[in-house]
Structures are given as C-alpha cells and as structure tokens.
Design a protein around this motif. Sequence first.
Motif, PDB file in Angstrom:
ATOM      1  N   GLN A  70       0.760  -1.200   0.186  1.00 29.76           N
ATOM      2  CA  GLN A  70       0.016   0.023  -0.143  1.00 29.76           C
ATOM      3  C   GLN A  70       0.963   1.198  -0.076  1.00 29.76           C
ATOM      4  OE1 GLN A  70      -2.407  -0.605   3.474  1.00 29.76           O
ATOM      5  NE2 GLN A  70      -4.018  -1.019   2.231  1.00 29.76           N
ATOM      6  N   THR A  71       0.620   2.191  -0.802  1.00 26.88           N
ATOM      7  CA  THR A  71       1.193   3.454  -0.781  1.00 26.88           C
ATOM      8  C   THR A  71       0.234   4.503  -0.640  1.00 26.88           C
ATOM      9  OG1 THR A  71       2.733   2.746  -2.659  1.00 26.88           O
ATOM     10  CG2 THR A  71       2.576   4.960  -2.328  1.00 26.88           C
ATOM     11  N   VAL A  72       0.427   5.548   0.369  1.00 24.82           N
ATOM     12  CA  VAL A  72      -0.298   6.534   0.698  1.00 24.82           C
ATOM     13  C   VAL A  72       0.054   7.981   0.280  1.00 24.82           C
ATOM     14  CG1 VAL A  72      -1.516   7.763   2.761  1.00 24.82           C
ATOM     15  CG2 VAL A  72      -1.161   5.458   2.813  1.00 24.82           C
ATOM     16  N   VAL A  73      -0.793   8.445  -0.672  1.00 21.61           N
ATOM     17  CA  VAL A  73      -0.479   9.719  -1.046  1.00 21.61           C
ATOM     18  C   VAL A  73      -1.485  10.964  -0.368  1.00 21.61           C
ATOM     19  CG1 VAL A  73      -0.766  11.150  -3.115  1.00 21.61           C
ATOM     20  CG2 VAL A  73      -0.162   8.819  -3.364  1.00 21.61           C
ATOM     21  N   GLU A  74      -0.706  11.746   0.371  1.00 25.45           N
ATOM     22  CA  GLU A  74      -1.755  12.492   1.194  1.00 25.45           C
ATOM     23  C   GLU A  74      -2.328  13.703   0.334  1.00 25.45           C
ATOM     24  OE1 GLU A  74       0.485  14.092   4.539  1.00 25.45           O
ATOM     25  OE2 GLU A  74       0.806  12.154   5.316  1.00 25.45           O
ATOM     26  N   ILE A  75      -3.482  14.206   0.473  1.00 26.95           N
ATOM     27  CA  ILE A  75      -3.978  15.169  -0.274  1.00 26.95           C
ATOM     28  C   ILE A  75      -4.829  16.169   0.787  1.00 26.95           C
ATOM     29  CG2 ILE A  75      -4.489  13.871  -2.332  1.00 26.95           C
ATOM     30  CD1 ILE A  75      -7.442  13.418  -1.784  1.00 26.95           C
ATOM     31  N   ASP A  76      -5.225  17.333   0.332  1.00 29.21           N
ATOM     32  CA  ASP A  76      -5.823  18.242   1.286  1.00 29.21           C
ATOM     33  C   ASP A  76      -7.527  17.842   1.058  1.00 29.21           C
ATOM     34  OD1 ASP A  76      -3.653  19.468   2.147  1.00 29.21           O
ATOM     35  OD2 ASP A  76      -3.552  20.943   0.644  1.00 29.21           O
ATOM     36  N   ARG A  77      -7.939  18.513   2.100  1.00 31.47           N
ATOM     37  CA  ARG A  77      -9.633  18.149   1.865  1.00 31.47           C
ATOM     38  C   ARG A  77     -10.444  18.997   0.882  1.00 31.47           C
ATOM     39  NH1 ARG A  77     -12.084  15.482   5.873  1.00 31.47           N
ATOM     40  NH2 ARG A  77     -11.070  15.068   7.875  1.00 31.47           N
ATOM     41  N   THR A  78      -9.614  20.335   0.482  1.00 36.37           N
ATOM     42  CA  THR A  78     -10.003  21.062  -0.664  1.00 36.37           C
ATOM     43  C   THR A  78      -9.626  20.496  -1.996  1.00 36.37           C
ATOM     44  OG1 THR A  78      -8.296  22.326  -0.217  1.00 36.37           O
ATOM     45  CG2 THR A  78     -10.074  23.199   0.767  1.00 36.37           C
ATOM     46  N   ASP A  79      -9.161  19.431  -2.083  1.00 36.21           N
ATOM     47  CA  ASP A  79      -8.611  18.829  -3.455  1.00 36.21           C
ATOM     48  C   ASP A  79      -9.554  18.024  -4.128  1.00 36.21           C
ATOM     49  OD1 ASP A  79      -6.029  20.130  -3.151  1.00 36.21           O
ATOM     50  OD2 ASP A  79      -5.089  18.443  -2.219  1.00 36.21           O
ATOM     51  N   THR A  80      -9.493  18.402  -5.321  1.00 33.70           N
ATOM     52  CA  THR A  80     -10.525  17.396  -6.146  1.00 33.70           C
ATOM     53  C   THR A  80      -9.513  16.486  -6.812  1.00 33.70           C
ATOM     54  OG1 THR A  80     -10.041  18.965  -8.191  1.00 33.70           O
ATOM     55  CG2 THR A  80     -12.086  19.238  -6.791  1.00 33.70           C
ATOM     56  N   VAL A  81      -9.975  15.158  -6.929  1.00 37.31           N
ATOM     57  CA  VAL A  81      -9.128  14.185  -7.509  1.00 37.31           C
ATOM     58  C   VAL A  81      -9.828  13.526  -8.920  1.00 37.31           C
ATOM     59  CG1 VAL A  81      -8.400  11.621  -7.365  1.00 37.31           C
ATOM     60  CG2 VAL A  81      -8.299  13.390  -5.385  1.00 37.31           C
ATOM     61  N   THR A  82      -9.192  13.693 -10.185  1.00 38.38           N
ATOM     62  CA  THR A  82      -9.991  13.518 -11.322  1.00 38.38           C
ATOM     63  C   THR A  82      -8.956  12.547 -12.167  1.00 38.38           C
ATOM     64  OG1 THR A  82     -10.606  15.988 -11.479  1.00 38.38           O
ATOM     65  CG2 THR A  82     -10.635  14.654 -13.467  1.00 38.38           C
ATOM     66  N   PRO A  83      -9.622  11.351 -12.860  1.00 36.19           N
ATOM     67  CA  PRO A  83      -9.001  10.332 -13.548  1.00 36.19           C
ATOM     68  C   PRO A  83      -8.440  11.031 -14.948  1.00 36.19           C
ATOM     69  CG  PRO A  83     -11.123   9.904 -13.182  1.00 36.19           C
ATOM     70  CD  PRO A  83     -10.969  11.008 -12.626  1.00 36.19           C
ATOM     71  N   ILE A  84      -7.287  10.355 -15.325  1.00 36.13           N
ATOM     72  CA  ILE A  84      -6.974  10.449 -16.667  1.00 36.13           C
ATOM     73  C   ILE A  84      -6.751   9.043 -17.030  1.00 36.13           C
ATOM     74  CG2 ILE A  84      -5.074  11.116 -18.416  1.00 36.13           C
ATOM     75  CD1 ILE A  84      -4.522  13.407 -16.517  1.00 36.13           C
ATOM     76  N   ARG A  85      -7.557   8.543 -18.088  1.00 33.06           N
ATOM     77  CA  ARG A  85      -7.489   7.291 -18.524  1.00 33.06           C
ATOM     78  C   ARG A  85      -6.860   7.371 -19.952  1.00 33.06           C
ATOM     79  NH1 ARG A  85      -9.969   3.648 -15.398  1.00 33.06           N
ATOM     80  NH2 ARG A  85     -11.803   4.284 -14.049  1.00 33.06           N
ATOM     81  N   THR A  86      -5.827   6.618 -20.470  1.00 33.24           N
ATOM     82  CA  THR A  86      -5.305   6.272 -21.595  1.00 33.24           C
ATOM     83  C   THR A  86      -5.073   4.891 -21.857  1.00 33.24           C
ATOM     84  OG1 THR A  86      -2.982   6.507 -21.220  1.00 33.24           O
ATOM     85  CG2 THR A  86      -4.232   8.856 -21.684  1.00 33.24           C
ATOM     86  N   PRO A  87      -5.093   4.171 -22.959  1.00 34.84           N
ATOM     87  CA  PRO A  87      -4.660   2.996 -23.301  1.00 34.84           C
ATOM     88  C   PRO A  87      -3.625   2.347 -22.489  1.00 34.84           C
ATOM     89  CG  PRO A  87      -5.321   3.961 -25.186  1.00 34.84           C
ATOM     90  CD  PRO A  87      -5.071   5.129 -24.064  1.00 34.84           C
ATOM     91  N   GLY A  88      -3.872   1.571 -21.148  1.00 32.02           N
ATOM     92  CA  GLY A  88      -2.832   1.022 -20.732  1.00 32.02           C
ATOM     93  C   GLY A  88      -2.281   1.640 -19.372  1.00 32.02           C
ATOM     94  N   THR A  89      -2.948   2.981 -19.397  1.00 33.79           N
ATOM     95  CA  THR A  89      -2.391   3.708 -18.004  1.00 33.79           C
ATOM     96  C   THR A  89      -3.667   4.438 -17.630  1.00 33.79           C
ATOM     97  OG1 THR A  89      -2.425   5.837 -18.897  1.00 33.79           O
ATOM     98  CG2 THR A  89      -0.661   4.514 -19.536  1.00 33.79           C
ATOM     99  N   LEU A  90      -3.511   4.859 -16.196  1.00 37.36           N
ATOM    100  CA  LEU A  90      -4.642   5.461 -15.369  1.00 37.36           C
ATOM    101  C   LEU A  90      -3.854   6.525 -14.321  1.00 37.36           C
ATOM    102  CD1 LEU A  90      -7.319   6.246 -14.030  1.00 37.36           C
ATOM    103  CD2 LEU A  90      -7.062   3.834 -12.661  1.00 37.36           C
ATOM    104  N   HIS A  91      -3.962   7.549 -14.291  1.00 37.49           N
ATOM    105  CA  HIS A  91      -3.370   8.558 -13.705  1.00 37.49           C
ATOM    106  C   HIS A  91      -4.420   9.449 -12.937  1.00 37.49           C
ATOM    107  CE1 HIS A  91      -0.038   8.091 -16.520  1.00 37.49           C
ATOM    108  NE2 HIS A  91       0.753   8.551 -15.569  1.00 37.49           N
ATOM    109  N   LEU A  92      -4.432   9.701 -11.813  1.00 37.65           N
ATOM    110  CA  LEU A  92      -5.065  10.665 -10.819  1.00 37.65           C
ATOM    111  C   LEU A  92      -4.456  11.998 -10.755  1.00 37.65           C
ATOM    112  CD1 LEU A  92      -6.271   8.166  -8.072  1.00 37.65           C
ATOM    113  CD2 LEU A  92      -7.369   8.737 -10.154  1.00 37.65           C
ATOM    114  N   VAL A  93      -5.181  13.022 -11.064  1.00 35.80           N
ATOM    115  CA  VAL A  93      -4.782  14.523 -10.885  1.00 35.80           C
ATOM    116  C   VAL A  93      -5.439  15.352  -9.676  1.00 35.80           C
ATOM    117  CG1 VAL A  93      -4.807  16.569 -12.272  1.00 35.80           C
ATOM    118  CG2 VAL A  93      -4.647  14.383 -13.540  1.00 35.80           C
ATOM    119  N   VAL A  94      -4.551  15.706  -8.982  1.00 36.06           N
ATOM    120  CA  VAL A  94      -4.856  16.184  -7.696  1.00 36.06           C
ATOM    121  C   VAL A  94      -4.752  17.612  -7.782  1.00 36.06           C
ATOM    122  CG1 VAL A  94      -4.566  16.261  -5.159  1.00 36.06           C
ATOM    123  CG2 VAL A  94      -4.480  14.191  -6.471  1.00 36.06           C
TER     124      VAL A  94
END
Length: 466
Positions: free
Chosen positions: A120-144
Amino acid sequence: MSETPTPTPTDGTTRSTTPPNYAARRMLVTTVAIMAIVAFAVIGYTVVRGDDDSTGGGGGSWDEIALVDRVSGDVVVVDGDGDVVDTIEGLGRVTDVYAIGSRTALVGATQIVLDGDGEQTVVEIDRTDTVTPIRTPGTLHLVVGDANGGDVAIVDVITGEQLNVGELAEQAEPQIFSNALLFAETLRWSADATSFAVADASSFQTIVVRSGSTEVAFFGSQPVALSGDRVVTSQTIGGQADIELLDYERDSKARVPTPIPAGGVMVDDDLLMVSIDGGVYRITGGSTEAERLGQVAVPSGGTVASVRPTFDGERLVVTGPAFEAVIDLEGRTIFTTTFTAPIDTVTPHPDWTCLPVGGDGSYHSLVALESGDQLADLSGVDVVGTSADGCIVLGERAGITELITADGNVSLGRVRSAALGPDGRTVVRTTTTGTTEVVRVDDDLELGDPVELTASPLNPVVAFLH
C-alpha cells in the motif's frame, strides 16, 4: 451522421458550481476545462482488450472483484464464483475507487491509498483538493489539485510515481517559479500519458513535466496539446489566437493565426484543432496558415467547451453546454445532437468503439463511433456504467436498473447500487434488502442465477481486477 431520427432529450439539468477565483484565472479565460470528467455512480473498472474464456462481449476481461467498505476502506477480493481470495485492511473512509489491472486507488478526503502487489502506498491530499482520473490505453493517472489554484499533482496508479508540477518547477533553474498558481483543469497530456503540460497563472507560461524525469520545460502562453516530440501553445490576441508548434528545445516549427482554440489532439506531429466556434483545423510543421477541414454545428449562442479523443484516436468527441458531436480526423461530422439544457457529458475512454451520448441523467442514444449509427435509445436512462468498449451500458430508468445493448435490454430490477464489469456481461448488484451478488448475462440477454457474495461489506464500492 446517422440517418436515424435523433430525438432531443427533454430532461437535461443544469449543474450549479461555486464561483471560481476569476482574478487568478484572468489569463485562462479561453482555456477549455477538459478535466470535467463525469463520475458514474459506481466507479472503477479495468480497461483491457483481449479474450477471456470466462467473459466476453464488451471488449474487456476480468479475473477478480474488489469489494470496498466505504467506511473503513477494508477490501475483500473475490473470484468469479464469489470465493474470497484476499483481504486488505483499510486506512479510512473511501469515497471513490479507481482500478487498472490488479491495482486499485482508494480515494478519501485526505488521502489516496494505492493497493497492488501486496503493498500500500499512501498519497496525502488536502480536503479542498479534487481528484480526477486520466485514462489512456494501458494507463491510469489521478490528477490532484485545488479548484482555487495551487500545485497540481499527477499520480500514476500503476507505478505509484507522483509528479508535483509546482514543486518540480520550483526546483528548476533559474529558481523563479516559487509561486506557481496551477489549475488542474488546464492540464494537457500526450496520448501515452508520459508528458503533461499545465498553465501557470502567475507567470503566464506553460510548465511541462514528463514521467520518469525531474526535468521541467517552460513554454510561453497556454497549453493546447502535446506529444512526445511537440508542444502546442496558444496566445490570445483580441478575438483570435496565435498557435505555435514547438519541439522540447523550444524551436518553433510553425506559428499561425487561428480562431481561439477549444482543444485539440496531436496526430503524429500535426495538430488537429477545434475552435470555440466549431471550426476544425489542421496545423503542420512549416505551416503559415491553418488548413480548415470542416465545421461542427454549434447551436446559436453556444461555444465548444471540450474536445476529447476516442476510438483509438480516430474520432473526436466535441461538446458544448447543450450539444455533442463526433468528428473524424478529416473534420467530417459523424454524429451530432443537441440538448434542451446544459449538461456535463460523459467523457469517452480512448479505447471506446461506442459512445453513450449525453450525461447528467439526460442521455440520448448509444452511438457507434465508426459510423455514427445509433445502436440503442437511451432516452429516460441515467447511465451508471459502461463496458470496456463503451458498447454496453448499465442504466436506471424509472427506478429499474437495465443492461442496454444494441441487441436489446435486460432488466436487473430495483437495486440499491450496481456495477458493470468490463466484459459487459457481469453485474455486481446490491439489492434493496442489502444482499450483494454477482449476476451473469448470456449472449441471449438471459440472466443467470445470482451468486451471493457473503463476505461483502454493506453496499460496497466495486472494482473489477485483471
């Protein structure tokens, strides 16, 4: 465009938003928010092409199902027979779950927990942050990022790599970017999601970062699109724009005047661009003017708000507040329709071969992206999930959950929640009595006997793993 009549939905809704920080965004007024991704009621499926003996029909496959407790974050992993194959202790409340391959990202109010390979890897974010996915073939990123601006972090769900754009910019030489003001909605990325560009509202420049590197590149004006070899920027001058194609050494390959861009994609080293008034243009290296290819029909008083690639990059989905169109790489309109009220349309995955047209509970039809033919009527349906190829949808109509395909529909009854597998033939549903079960649908659209998931937490968030 399909010759089938295109009825206009009558149940469109307008989504209210908190007023943004307009002073900070003054330089971004012509930038399109391509990050407005519609989140389904149950999020998280792996998009995998290929065959699997146990699944099929929706362009994807799966091996296991992750059932996530919304309160504790505990995860129970089961196989297709409902047998428990793994359990993972949670680290707190979960609001959304995203998955690719065997990895999951559990999003909470103050952290993202990446699970995979027993770690498990924990990425800390702020309560005011939005988290949005970027999907491309074979990848998945989250934009904070914070809606009011600040740093923007890009998290690779597969590798765990984090690119903090503002932080990397501060470390660059010379160190003059200590007050970067970044907005996630200005993010652009290459087709393989290895290069990312963000507009900095404090310096009126574009910051480019790349996976696997701490090096940062800076370009003038606002980002429009980029590839592994080219970066495209736009400088607004009055009611027009100057579009510039550059390499990563900032050598200019073309600089041409155009209408203000709404968005675009790189096709090889060329830019295919759609302007805010619907004009479709191509700009190549050495161009002195943009080649006009076509025109998207924009309703009177409307503008283009987003341009998103799909169908392996062979189609663009062009949307505005109350219309949606599909065009090919030659600027020809394949499909178009309008809505009676502004909606946030579904963001297509690049692998999709079909498109559920609409969003916000106001859907029009299921469309074949190659031809524009309408495969199924979605009027009155609220889509809550799609297969990996986009050609099978799970939706709710008048309180009844349905599986909808080009060959017909099948009812799953009244449920508390439901999630569709990437194969388009598997549904995990939680009944109104609280029982969570797996239901298979055969090629004749007949429901199999449900398999109760006795180890499931109450009303879980569901992700399909491969």
